[in-house]
Write an enzyme that holds these catalytic residues in place. Structure first.
Site, PDB file in Angstrom:
ATOM      1  N   VAL A   1     -16.169  -1.521 -10.136  1.00  8.75           N
ATOM      2  CA  VAL A   1     -16.016  -1.085 -11.524  1.00  8.75           C
ATOM      3  C   VAL A   1     -14.548  -0.840 -11.868  1.00  8.75           C
ATOM      4  O   VAL A   1     -13.772  -0.355 -11.047  1.00  8.75           O
ATOM      5  CB  VAL A   1     -16.850   0.196 -11.793  1.00  8.75           C
ATOM      6  CG1 VAL A   1     -16.404   1.351 -10.915  1.00  8.75           C
ATOM      7  CG2 VAL A   1     -16.802   0.591 -13.272  1.00  8.75           C
TER       8      VAL A   1
ATOM      9  N   ASP B   1     -12.809   1.460 -14.140  1.00 13.16           N
ATOM     10  CA  ASP B   1     -13.046   2.682 -14.920  1.00 13.16           C
ATOM     11  C   ASP B   1     -11.728   3.109 -15.579  1.00 13.16           C
ATOM     12  O   ASP B   1     -11.414   2.720 -16.686  1.00 13.16           O
ATOM     13  CB  ASP B   1     -13.608   3.764 -14.010  1.00 13.16           C
ATOM     14  CG  ASP B   1     -14.113   4.985 -14.765  1.00 13.16           C
ATOM     15  OD1 ASP B   1     -13.751   5.147 -15.948  1.00 13.16           O
ATOM     16  OD2 ASP B   1     -14.851   5.789 -14.188  1.00 13.16           O
TER      17      ASP B   1
ATOM     18  N   ARG C   1      -8.830   2.318 -14.268  1.00 17.40           N
ATOM     19  CA  ARG C   1      -7.911   1.257 -13.850  1.00 17.40           C
ATOM     20  C   ARG C   1      -6.841   1.751 -12.875  1.00 17.40           C
ATOM     21  O   ARG C   1      -5.988   0.985 -12.417  1.00 17.40           O
ATOM     22  CB  ARG C   1      -7.282   0.547 -15.043  1.00 17.40           C
ATOM     23  CG  ARG C   1      -6.651  -0.807 -14.692  1.00 17.40           C
ATOM     24  CD  ARG C   1      -6.425  -1.659 -15.914  1.00 17.40           C
ATOM     25  NE  ARG C   1      -7.687  -2.264 -16.351  1.00 17.40           N
ATOM     26  CZ  ARG C   1      -7.809  -3.018 -17.426  1.00 17.40           C
ATOM     27  NH1 ARG C   1      -6.747  -3.269 -18.195  1.00 17.40           N
ATOM     28  NH2 ARG C   1      -8.990  -3.535 -17.760  1.00 17.40           N
TER      29      ARG C   1
ATOM     30  N   TRP D   1     -22.284   6.554 -16.890  1.00 22.08           N
ATOM     31  CA  TRP D   1     -22.239   6.854 -15.451  1.00 22.08           C
ATOM     32  C   TRP D   1     -23.020   5.767 -14.723  1.00 22.08           C
ATOM     33  O   TRP D   1     -24.208   5.612 -14.917  1.00 22.08           O
ATOM     34  CB  TRP D   1     -22.851   8.226 -15.187  1.00 22.08           C
ATOM     35  CG  TRP D   1     -22.642   8.686 -13.771  1.00 22.08           C
ATOM     36  CD1 TRP D   1     -23.329   8.270 -12.670  1.00 22.08           C
ATOM     37  CD2 TRP D   1     -21.676   9.634 -13.303  1.00 22.08           C
ATOM     38  NE1 TRP D   1     -22.871   8.903 -11.540  1.00 22.08           N
ATOM     39  CE2 TRP D   1     -21.843   9.743 -11.911  1.00 22.08           C
ATOM     40  CE3 TRP D   1     -20.703  10.400 -13.947  1.00 22.08           C
ATOM     41  CZ2 TRP D   1     -21.063  10.596 -11.130  1.00 22.08           C
ATOM     42  CZ3 TRP D   1     -19.921  11.241 -13.168  1.00 22.08           C
ATOM     43  CH2 TRP D   1     -20.106  11.348 -11.785  1.00 22.08           C
TER      44      TRP D   1
ATOM     45  N   TYR E   1     -24.939   2.801  -8.580  1.00 18.72           N
ATOM     46  CA  TYR E   1     -25.087   1.554  -7.840  1.00 18.72           C
ATOM     47  C   TYR E   1     -26.112   1.709  -6.722  1.00 18.72           C
ATOM     48  O   TYR E   1     -26.269   2.801  -6.168  1.00 18.72           O
ATOM     49  CB  TYR E   1     -23.745   1.108  -7.276  1.00 18.72           C
ATOM     50  CG  TYR E   1     -22.818   0.557  -8.335  1.00 18.72           C
ATOM     51  CD1 TYR E   1     -23.015  -0.717  -8.854  1.00 18.72           C
ATOM     52  CD2 TYR E   1     -21.753   1.322  -8.820  1.00 18.72           C
ATOM     53  CE1 TYR E   1     -22.172  -1.224  -9.835  1.00 18.72           C
ATOM     54  CE2 TYR E   1     -20.912   0.818  -9.806  1.00 18.72           C
ATOM     55  CZ  TYR E   1     -21.131  -0.458 -10.306  1.00 18.72           C
ATOM     56  OH  TYR E   1     -20.309  -0.952 -11.279  1.00 18.72           O
ATOM     57  N   PRO E   2     -26.796   0.625  -6.349  1.00 16.56           N
ATOM     58  CA  PRO E   2     -27.858   0.728  -5.352  1.00 16.56           C
ATOM     59  C   PRO E   2     -27.374   1.152  -3.976  1.00 16.56           C
ATOM     60  O   PRO E   2     -28.113   1.812  -3.233  1.00 16.56           O
ATOM     61  CB  PRO E   2     -28.461  -0.687  -5.328  1.00 16.56           C
ATOM     62  CG  PRO E   2     -27.383  -1.576  -5.868  1.00 16.56           C
ATOM     63  CD  PRO E   2     -26.669  -0.744  -6.882  1.00 16.56           C
ATOM     64  N   TRP E   3     -26.147   0.788  -3.613  1.00 13.71           N
ATOM     65  CA  TRP E   3     -25.651   1.158  -2.286  1.00 13.71           C
ATOM     66  C   TRP E   3     -25.324   2.650  -2.176  1.00 13.71           C
ATOM     67  O   TRP E   3     -25.025   3.141  -1.102  1.00 13.71           O
ATOM     68  CB  TRP E   3     -24.429   0.317  -1.903  1.00 13.71           C
ATOM     69  CG  TRP E   3     -23.382   0.171  -2.964  1.00 13.71           C
ATOM     70  CD1 TRP E   3     -22.383   1.040  -3.280  1.00 13.71           C
ATOM     71  CD2 TRP E   3     -23.237  -0.945  -3.855  1.00 13.71           C
ATOM     72  NE1 TRP E   3     -21.618   0.552  -4.310  1.00 13.71           N
ATOM     73  CE2 TRP E   3     -22.110  -0.670  -4.687  1.00 13.71           C
ATOM     74  CE3 TRP E   3     -23.923  -2.142  -4.037  1.00 13.71           C
ATOM     75  CZ2 TRP E   3     -21.681  -1.545  -5.669  1.00 13.71           C
ATOM     76  CZ3 TRP E   3     -23.487  -3.013  -5.028  1.00 13.71           C
ATOM     77  CH2 TRP E   3     -22.387  -2.725  -5.824  1.00 13.71           C
ATOM     78  N   GLU E   4     -25.383   3.356  -3.298  1.00 13.23           N
ATOM     79  CA  GLU E   4     -25.183   4.809  -3.272  1.00 13.23           C
ATOM     80  C   GLU E   4     -26.517   5.559  -3.249  1.00 13.23           C
ATOM     81  O   GLU E   4     -26.541   6.780  -3.103  1.00 13.23           O
ATOM     82  CB  GLU E   4     -24.367   5.240  -4.497  1.00 13.23           C
ATOM     83  CG  GLU E   4     -22.955   4.660  -4.516  1.00 13.23           C
ATOM     84  CD  GLU E   4     -22.254   4.899  -5.848  1.00 13.23           C
ATOM     85  OE1 GLU E   4     -22.955   5.227  -6.831  1.00 13.23           O
ATOM     86  OE2 GLU E   4     -21.022   4.742  -5.901  1.00 13.23           O
TER      87      GLU E   4
END
Length: 216
Positions: free
Chosen positions: A114, A116, A118, A183, A186-189
């Site tokens: 992401v 966000d 930058r 917000w 993500y799936p890995w979180e």
């Protein structure tokens, strides 16, 4: 009277969502012809691996190598102060002492999940370019331009919000999707991936129902 802090809107992203966004983005990224992927850990690891699948080309022998750098902006690390979290990018892993030699003459695509504020991307690009310039300075001047590394950036999501840092205007920039300042989950979180996917599908179904009502 105390005011209640409003819970930010969450957007739950599934592995399939990420996979499909990368598949579509790869068509444009292939024009850059990267020969090296630099994944910013930890959110850039999965996208970089998926992207490599879609960048396979008969013109290239073998897979594009994936290198990793570790940068932390929001994570609490040992020795960090509360003021540093979210304000200062901390380098936790790099390409090694010969980073410049690894990068020299390559077409390097920096990958993160992401964009966000930058800040993280700005830090990565700036510091990697410094490594390249130090290495170029050791070459004869006539050879430097041909060996100068070409950088590009790919993010799965770009948040449409004011940025706190900039990227070079002439640097290729690719985003899988442009989204509002929500917000991102993500799936890995996720610890419970089934529940994560259930809530993601529930949110999609709600949006589809709202869209159908507006068209009715």
């Amino acid at each position: 009277m105390a005011t209640m802090t409003q819970e930010p809107e969450h957007l739950r992203v599934t592995y399939n969502d990420v996979h499909n966004l990368i598949r579509e983005s790869a068509k444009k990224i292939a024009e850059f012809k990267p020969d090296m992927l630099i994944a910013i850990g930890g959110g850039g690891f999965f996208p970089a691996r998926v992207l490599r699948t879609f960048l396979k080309s008969p013109e290239r022998k073998g897979n594009i190598p994936i290198h990793a750098i570790g940068l932390s902006l929001y994570e609490s690390l040992p020795g960090m102060t509360a003021e540093q979290i979210g304000a200062e990018v901390i380098r936790t892993q790099w390409l090694g002492p010969e980073s410049g030699k690894i990068l020299l003459g390559r077409r390097a695509l920096i990958v993160d999940e992401v964009d966000d504020s930058r800040k993280t991307l700005h830090y990565a690009v700036t510091e990697l370019k410094k490594d390249v310039e130090r290495e170029l300075a050791q070459l004869p001047e006539a050879e430097r331009e041909a060996k100068r590394t070409q950088f590009a950036v790919f993010v799965v999501h770009n948040k449409l919000k004011p940025k706190l840092a900039e990227l070079p205007a002439d640097m290729p920039y690719y985003a899988g999707d442009e989204i509002e300042d929500v917000w991102l989950d993500y799936p890995w979180e996720a610890q419970d991936i089934e529940e994560h996917d259930r809530l993601a599908e529930e949110a999609k179904a709600k949006k589809r129902a709202e869209a159908a009502q507006q068209q009715a």
